[in-house]
Design an enzyme around this catalytic site. Structure first.
Site, short mmCIF file in Angstrom:
data_model
loop_
_atom_site.label_atom_id
_atom_site.label_comp_id
_atom_site.label_asym_id
_atom_site.label_seq_id
_atom_site.Cartn_x
_atom_site.Cartn_y
_atom_site.Cartn_z
N TRP B 320 0.85 -1.20 0.00
CA TRP B 320 0.00 0.00 0.00
C TRP B 320 0.88 1.25 0.00
O TRP B 320 0.54 2.26 -0.60
CB TRP B 320 -0.90 0.01 1.25
CG TRP B 320 -1.77 1.23 1.35
CD1 TRP B 320 -3.03 1.40 0.85
CD2 TRP B 320 -1.44 2.48 1.99
NE1 TRP B 320 -3.51 2.65 1.14
CE2 TRP B 320 -2.54 3.35 1.84
CE3 TRP B 320 -0.33 2.95 2.68
CZ2 TRP B 320 -2.57 4.64 2.35
CZ3 TRP B 320 -0.35 4.25 3.17
CH2 TRP B 320 -1.46 5.07 3.02
N HIS B 321 2.04 1.16 0.68
CA HIS B 321 2.91 2.33 0.80
C HIS B 321 3.68 2.63 -0.48
O HIS B 321 4.16 3.76 -0.65
CB HIS B 321 3.90 2.14 1.95
CG HIS B 321 3.28 2.30 3.29
ND1 HIS B 321 2.62 1.27 3.91
CD2 HIS B 321 3.18 3.37 4.11
CE1 HIS B 321 2.16 1.70 5.08
NE2 HIS B 321 2.47 2.97 5.22
N GLY B 322 3.83 1.66 -1.36
CA GLY B 322 4.57 1.97 -2.57
C GLY B 322 4.66 0.79 -3.51
O GLY B 322 4.65 -0.37 -3.08
N PHE B 468 2.11 8.52 -1.17
CA PHE B 468 1.30 7.32 -0.99
C PHE B 468 -0.15 7.67 -1.28
O PHE B 468 -0.87 7.04 -1.86
CB PHE B 468 1.42 6.77 0.42
CG PHE B 468 2.85 6.64 0.87
CD1 PHE B 468 3.78 6.04 0.04
CD2 PHE B 468 3.27 7.15 2.07
CE1 PHE B 468 5.10 5.94 0.42
CE2 PHE B 468 4.58 7.04 2.47
CZ PHE B 468 5.50 6.44 1.65
#
Lengths: 294, 468
Positions: B320-322, B468
């Site tokens: 989800w963060h990258g 993000f």
């Protein structure tokens, strides 16, 4: 104490501290402080330009972003030239891409190449290291230097020095110079000594070329040109510095950089090395045209 | 529009005045909030607004669809989830596909979507939007009939681009009838805003150059102390940066009479990895808990299934963060930490020993710091080099300029000192013994924090979580 009283007290404290800041330091700003602020602020640029020109004092005094914008259009251009600077000093090379805006359409680094900036000696001692360290050490205090410092990264007034050399500090990093003096041999003696035991080496230039390769891989356009100087100094540098322009250019282009040779305008300098403003404008326009043609 | 930009300092008071003047008309308030939030989002790059609007419209229609045809609720939910995940995949995860192809074949794939076109905050608002349709599907929320009401929720400017991720069931009722704003709300809002701006501009922005110098090197120096210093600097920077943004958002919300959930609760005071995830980016971790972990079975189906669920959530949370396997590695490390804790219960056992809580806190901080290496390093090669320097004692010389500068150490020290005052409950003790003095000190601290956010701001960087 009620929430309303606390709210009011907090606002009063903030206003008192912000309002009192200019008085704590005094109102007049001496020339030396102006110069220090100029260079410290150049070491504190962050993510604000589309195009950055890097190099030594020849760039600081010889590349006028305003003149370049006349050719390239309304893009954000910064001049990151420092006196006696190096292009093979790792922290300066690490600093350069951090000054490019994240929303830059075509982020571009332009390197003004001078032989001394490619020597090991320049990496050990240069203008960048001094002002970078000062900016980090006194960065917060620098904001206290005046009202304008509270709200803008740079808000310098024009400094006029003595009659022989007038310098104007511009927020884009350009140092506009005006002087009636003209001595094309004034810097020769200093440069003869500068290359004693301190010639351009492949190890030193490899630091720059590695950085160029990294920047290009990150999508940054990298352009280089050789800064113009007076003919006597150019001849001295070619003879004593160990700088082989053709060889450096080939290595630079092999790493993905673009080399541009500017037309010879017969640069008018006041000391054989640094241009007066009119000559800087001519060089800046020629540089911008070379970039636009790329 | 950035919270730290001059235009926001004009925008926010205008919105506040408009919101206050429109007190008698809830409809006008929602219109003002929605229009203002769209301006906030579109400022600087209006290309992103249509994606937000399209994503929201699909979820709004899906909610209405479920309300009218319960028999087709699964279909409506699928349309909503697929649209949101499809948008995320199209805009964010093509980079992961490219990285995977390059790892497997050595050849890079052309980008189908211009990476520069990535809508800011897409991960936040798609998750927020999905919480709406999922809660409607589960009958935990009545869908709104008013599209303006829905977009006032989805696009609400204080938390639109970087959270906290606020559930529809929490925020929609507040927006319909916001409570009257009291001085207690204004004071609480000011304390959050002052803390947020000070965290961002004084701490995070001063730490940014330290971290950038360390992670921008072509060759990582093999020096254990230096490597830990750089990664710890990043751990403090991202906390100050992200907590700063969340705090400003919460404070602004209070001024508008809206209650947002707390997003950080002193995460570096955690005494276990599980405890850390109860304190770090709380709105995201509870989102994954409620919408992924528990539906997968949570911890109710035996140890192997529990561990599998933990790993799934942590890996998805990492991605989800990258769009890079480095973020998956970061998630995997945290999954490993939590798994070991689940199997051995070492933090609980250590807590029974004198000084054990302090030791488990230090161990947790070290594990969390080590994992940041994979989160921040630009490449796997860089992460491995940094990781090697951290784990294998080595003391090669490091150039002086690569060590933290005094002002950077002062910023880090200030944050650590602030967290220590919380750990030692100094403020609580003062309020218990001398409440008037405590209140006065609070007010002076908030005033100084506001002044420091202007006078002592660092060289600056964008908010890290914007990416993000």
């Amino acid at each position: 104490m009620s929430p309303a009283t606390r709210f009011l007290l907090a606002v009063l404290v903030a206003v008192a501290v912000l309002g009192g800041a200019p008085w704590w330091r005094g109102s007049d700003v001496p020339d030396a402080v102006q110069a220090a602020r100029f260079y410290r602020t150049k070491a504190l640029f962050r993510r604000q330009f589309d195009l950055v020109v890097a190099g030594d004092s020849r760039v600081a005094r010889g590349v006028d972003p305003e003149a370049m914008r006349d050719v390239l259009g309304p893009i954000r251009i910064g001049n990151l030239g420092f006196d006696a600077n190096s292009l093979v000093e790792p922290t300066y090379l690490a600093y350069l891409p951090t000054t490019l805006a994240e929303d830059a359409v075509e982020p571009t680094l332009v390197l003004g190449i001078s032989p001394f900036a490619l020597t090991p000696g320049s990496a050990r001692r240069n203008g960048w290291l001094r002002f970078d360290a000062e900016a980090r050490a006194v960065g917060p205090a620098a904001w206290m230097l005046g009202w304008e410092g509270l709200f803008a990264p740079l808000g310098l007034v024009e400094r006029t020095g003595d009659a022989d050399l007038q310098e104007t500090y511009r927020p884009d990093g350009y140092l506009r110079t005006a002087t009636p003096a003209h001595d094309p041999t004034a810097r020769l003696a200093r440069y003869r000594a500068k290359f004693d035991d301190n010639r351009v080496t492949s190890e030193a230039t490899a630091v720059l070329l590695d950085a160029v390769q990294t920047w290009v891989a990150r999508g940054i356009r990298v352009i280089a040109f050789r800064t113009e100087v007076g003919e006597p100094l150019r001849a001295l540098e070619d003879a004593r510095s160990g700088f082989d322009e053709a060889r450096f250019r080939a290595a630079f282009e092999a790493r993905g950089g673009v080399w541009r040779t500017l037309p010879d305008h017969g640069m008018r300098t006041y000391d054989g090395e640094h241009p007066v403003h009119a000559a800087a404008v001519r060089q800046s326009v020629a540089l911008a045209e070379a970039i636009a043609a790329e | 529009m950035l919270f730290t930009s001059a235009v926001f300092l004009l925008f926010a008071p205008l919105m506040y005045v408009g919101w206050t003047l429109a007190r008698s008309s809830p409809r006008l308030r929602l219109l003002l909030l929605t229009a203002g939030s769209f301006v906030f989002y579109a400022w600087g790059d209006p290309r992103h607004l249509p994606v937000l609007v399209a994503s929201g419209l699909v979820d709004f229609v899906a909610g209405r669809w479920m309300a009218r045809r319960r028999d087709q609720a699964s279909l409506a939910l699928a349309a909503s989830v697929l649209t949101n995940l499809g948008l995320l995949a199209a805009f964010r995860y093509q980079a992961l596909l490219q990285e995977t192809a390059a790892l497997l074949t050595g050849h890079s794939l052309p980008a189908a979507v211009d990476p520069a076109a990535l809508p800011v905050g897409i991960s936040f608002y798609t998750f927020q939007s999905m919480s709406y349709t999922i809660d409607v599907y589960r009958r935990r929320l009545e869908p709104t009939e008013d599209v303006v009401h829905f977009f006032a929720y989805l696009a609400l400017f204080p938390q639109l681009v970087a959270g906290p991720i606020v559930r529809a069931s929490h925020l929609l009722p507040q927006l319909r009838t916001p409570p009257r704003v009291t001085w207690a709300d204004r004071w609480a809002g000011l304390t959050w805003i002052a803390e947020g701006y000070a965290m961002k501009t004084v701490v995070a922005d001063h730490l940014a150059p330290w971290v950038e110098r360390g992670f921008d090197l072509a060759t990582v120096p093999a020096h254990t102390g230096w490597a830990w210093a750089v990664v710890a600097g990043f751990g403090l920077q991202i906390y100050a940066d992200f907590h700063g943004y969340s705090a400003i958002a919460i404070g602004l919300g209070r001024w508008f009479g809206l209650d947002f959930p707390r997003n950080f609760h002193h995460p570096y005071l955690a005494t276990s990895a599980r405890d850390f995830w109860g304190r770090w980016h709380i709105s995201l971790s509870t989102w994954f808990r409620d919408y992924v972990y528990i539906p997968l079975g949570g911890s109710r189906r035996g140890t192997p299934r529990t561990l599998a669920n933990l790993w799934t959530v942590m890996l998805v949370s990492g991605l989800w963060h990258g769009p890079s396997w480095r973020f998956a590695a970061w998630g995997a490390l945290h999954a490993a930490y939590v798994s070991v804790e689940h199997l051995t219960r070492w933090p609980d056992r250590l807590a029974r020993v004198p000084g054990g809580r302090l030791l488990s806190g230090a161990l947790t901080a070290a594990c969390v710091t080590y994992a940041w290496t994979y989160f921040r390093a630009p490449t796997f090669e860089h992460a491995w080099a940094m990781s090697g320097a951290m784990l294998w004692p080595s003391w090669q010389p490091v150039p002086v300029h690569l060590w933290p500068q005094p002002v950077e150490l002062a910023a880090a020290g200030g944050l650590v000192a602030w967290e220590l005052t919380v750990a030692l409950r100094l403020r609580h003790r003062l309020h218990a013994t001398a409440p008037q003095l405590g209140h006065a000190l609070d007010a002076v601290t908030v005033g100084l924090a506001l002044a420091a956010a202007v006078l002592l701001r660092g060289p600056g960087s964008v908010f890290l979580y914007f990416q993000f």
